[in-house]
Design an enzyme around this catalytic site. Sequence first.
Site, mmCIF file in Angstrom:
data_model
loop_
_atom_site.group_PDB
_atom_site.id
_atom_site.type_symbol
_atom_site.label_atom_id
_atom_site.label_comp_id
_atom_site.label_asym_id
_atom_site.label_seq_id
_atom_site.Cartn_x
_atom_site.Cartn_y
_atom_site.Cartn_z
ATOM 1 N N LEU A 1 0.919 -1.216 0.070
ATOM 2 C CA LEU A 1 -0.085 0.076 0.079
ATOM 3 C C LEU A 1 0.945 1.278 -0.049
ATOM 4 O O LEU A 1 1.619 1.487 1.089
ATOM 5 C CB LEU A 1 -0.811 0.046 1.335
ATOM 6 N N LYS B 1 1.104 -3.925 5.808
ATOM 7 C CA LYS B 1 1.255 -2.387 6.328
ATOM 8 C C LYS B 1 0.450 -2.426 7.473
ATOM 9 O O LYS B 1 -0.609 -2.935 7.639
ATOM 10 C CB LYS B 1 0.648 -1.508 5.055
ATOM 11 N N GLU C 1 22.265 11.410 -14.461
ATOM 12 C CA GLU C 1 22.889 12.517 -13.599
ATOM 13 C C GLU C 1 22.453 12.704 -12.224
ATOM 14 O O GLU C 1 22.976 13.180 -11.253
ATOM 15 C CB GLU C 1 22.245 13.835 -14.413
ATOM 16 N N HIS D 1 29.320 24.377 -20.851
ATOM 17 C CA HIS D 1 28.514 24.705 -22.216
ATOM 18 C C HIS D 1 27.145 25.475 -21.572
ATOM 19 O O HIS D 1 25.965 25.001 -21.791
ATOM 20 C CB HIS D 1 27.885 23.319 -22.712
#
Length: 630
Positions: free
Chosen positions: A193, A253, A372, A422
Amino acid sequence: MAEHQEPAPEPMTAAEAGAIRSLAAQLRVDSIRCSTQAGSGHPTSSLSAADLMAVLLGRHLRYDWDQPWLPTNDHLIFSKGHASPLLYSMYRAAGVVEEDELIKTYRQFGSRLQGHPTPVLPWVDVATGSLGQGLPDAVGVCLAGRYLDRLPYRTWVLCGDSELAEGSIWEALDKASYYKLGNLTAVVDVNRLGQDGPTELQWDMDRYARRVEAFGAHALVIDGHDLAAIDDALTRAQSSHDQPTVILAKTIKGKGVPEVEDKDGWHGKALPKDMAERAVAALGGPGSLRITTALPGPGTPAITPNPQAAVSLPRWEVGEKIATRAAFGAAVSALAARPEIVVLDGEVGNSTHAGEFKDAAPERYFEMFIAEQQLIASAVGLSVRGYVAFAASFAAFLISRPFDFIRMAGVSQASIRLVGTHAGVEIGQDGPSQMALEDIAAMRAVHTSTVLYPADAPSTAQLVQAMADTTGISYLRATRGAYPVIYGPDEKFPLGGCKVHHAGPDDDVALIGAGVTLHECLAAADELAKDGINARVIDLYSIKPIDADTLRRSCRATGGRIVVAEDHYPEGGIGSAVLEALAGTDTPELHCVLLAVKSLPASGKPQELLDAAGISARHITAAARSLLRA
């Protein structure tokens, strides 16, 4: 990898199993008590993982709680940081957090037991709570352990099943497998869940396992409430020396509280007081167990930092044309003389010039490829182990794609160094998808950040060296093209400073630029001088912190006439930094023109694009003249 491995514990006895069961009950009770007292928190997410963490704490974690800085300590990262009630309950069981602090201060103003863990606690390596980041950070810690420290500590990461929807989790597993990080174990609490209904795969453990294995990790599927199965999986994980392990634990859970077990709608909700009292009583009431965690063995990192090592920065002649990205590569390679310096690349090292460090210190150069998020996370993880990590890529991707990782690094108060090359329309023909035009604004907004934008090679080299000893998150913006060297080799560039050119007592206007626009400002000043107009030029190489005193003095000296030119969108960039610095009652009347990239650029030659954006020398000259006419 260090040859010495800590021995795995002997099989769990019945008596040990009973003690672990009691510990798990205490962790559940304390998770309920502290969150109910606070009126908020995530108790059900803590209850599902209590058995997993009880076995880890009682049987497998090697940690000296009195010396959290010990280099041989294991590392425990809660990637599912919302399960902080469980983590803090573990700290209480270990004896480093008292009962009153846990129950009475959790989530309260001024408490160190915050809603999600942060390193204000000495046992927390990184701040978590933005899902999908703890495991990537752990990859950096494990890189340090295997390749730099060469110590046998392990990194244990508790993940939630919801965060396996984040791509960063799979970037982490991919790189962990590529670098053979057998010292990494992820424990996934598959409780089915999420915050708003079931997770994507729910309890389809086979699909989870296939995904994990597809990324090169070893998958172990277990019942997350079977103490013997948990113990066996944690033991097996420690025998995997060249492959990360992912323990996929099927859990419930809210486990231990039948009223909320496997029921939707309870995520992030504290149990009401009456329900909490019933649950605590059913679990045996508050406990006072104290766990003596196994201590790590002795060991010393293979690398000893030496910040005082002699560094010989490269030198250039005034007038020589050098790209600042090339100067970065040369400078960071010179810093390889310091054994704690590490460089991470995003598969563009031949263009950013970060790759030159590989020639100087190949054992401290890590290729993260086009990932990245993992690039930043690895830098954060390496910083946990005390390494000075530089991460480099094209600015557009280095800042934008992993920005949340950078933001969370600020929350962690980590020290990392970012170099984005850049930047701006100056890159030319590659077009707008490659042009970082938002990076300065983004980085200025990050907690603890330093933002630098040098205009020539010597200033770049000096600032790269300064970054190595700067705490927090420092960012250096570098240009693609080659530009003339302005400064001599002995010029100094303190953080928070700037350089003033052509200043005199009768200056009519101040021209402010940084990076490529500094050269345009100097050309504009020369053009204005032909008409007898005195223009001082400010090289704002340090955008944050900014030299507010020099800006105010220049404002007074020029009758408040200022032109700012920046290769960046106008929102949040250099102009914003200047105007914020000048805000206040002690600033004289201000007449400012901001020249910035105000429309979507296209492909073209660099000078064509600077001119089309209105930030070239002729536009700066025109803006200065308009101020004087006014």
